[in-house]
Design an enzyme around this catalytic site. Sequence first.
Site, short mmCIF file in Angstrom:
data_model
loop_
_atom_site.label_atom_id
_atom_site.label_comp_id
_atom_site.label_asym_id
_atom_site.label_seq_id
_atom_site.Cartn_x
_atom_site.Cartn_y
_atom_site.Cartn_z
N SER A 61 -3.66 4.50 6.94
CA SER A 61 -2.42 3.82 7.31
C SER A 61 -1.48 4.75 8.09
O SER A 61 -1.86 5.27 9.14
CB SER A 61 -1.76 3.25 6.06
OG SER A 61 -0.81 2.26 6.37
N ASP A 175 -5.49 -2.49 5.98
CA ASP A 175 -5.03 -1.17 5.53
C ASP A 175 -6.01 -0.55 4.52
O ASP A 175 -6.31 -1.16 3.48
CB ASP A 175 -3.65 -1.34 4.90
CG ASP A 175 -2.92 -0.03 4.67
OD1 ASP A 175 -3.54 0.90 4.14
OD2 ASP A 175 -1.73 0.04 5.01
#
Length: 279
Positions: A61, A175
């Site tokens: 991320s 993510d």
Amino acid sequence: MDPTEPQELARALPIVWQGKPPRQRVGLALGGGAARGLAHVGVLEVLEEAHIPIDYIAGTSAGAIAGGLYAAGFTTAEMRKEAQKLNWLEVASFGIPKMGLLNFDKAAQWIEDLLEDRPNTFEELVIPFAAVAADIVSGELIAINAGKLSAALRASSSVPGIFTPTRMGGRMLVDGGTLNNLPVSVARRLGADYVIAVDLLPSGTVGSKEPGNVMELTVTALYMLMRSTHNEGSEADRVILPAIGHYSLFDLGHKDELMEAGRVAAQKVVPKIKRDLGL
């Protein structure tokens, strides 16, 4: 098969030494944390100033974005300059909420603009790097280290429910923090003997501030779940823990404070790292 084990490392990245390696090969595992990812800039500054060698980087991320830019040759001064200009309107836009409240296509374009005169494929990177994402269909952790860098960073940062997923190679990716927010094992698989992890979600600091809107509420709840799932901090050789728990995961209004918190945390750990590495 353990779904938290990386299912793909598309390209082996060994270092072959003639005789005994001169030192341990050092990897960075940079964790996710949305806006808190700015702390990574301060950490990288201090490691650079201390002449800590970085041979491999794995990021999830926000950690993937910071690590990917650094691996592409961005200096920490350039990263700090870009961080000062960053705002959510630059990387996301509101859309029809079919797969996410925000369309994240602008993020890929933002990264491509940053990389206009820099490497934008993994094969060209200055430092071997992997971006960690999750296949929302199969539940597998995907370590991306081949192809286009901007697409991989977008995939690794697509917080489910907030940002639209990314399609890559027939997969729907979100993510990577949904399965592993601190990818120490990925850094080791790239070739690192010694791993420094930067954890932006230390225990007890995810929901310490009351959310102010539905997006903050959703992101905070998701990161609480991420923190309670697969965290590999205990598997790192050293962990850097910036004191940023009081900052909102969605607030980009404290850029200097977040970067400074990264610097302070790294400065506390650097003497131990140098001792471990014999530097």
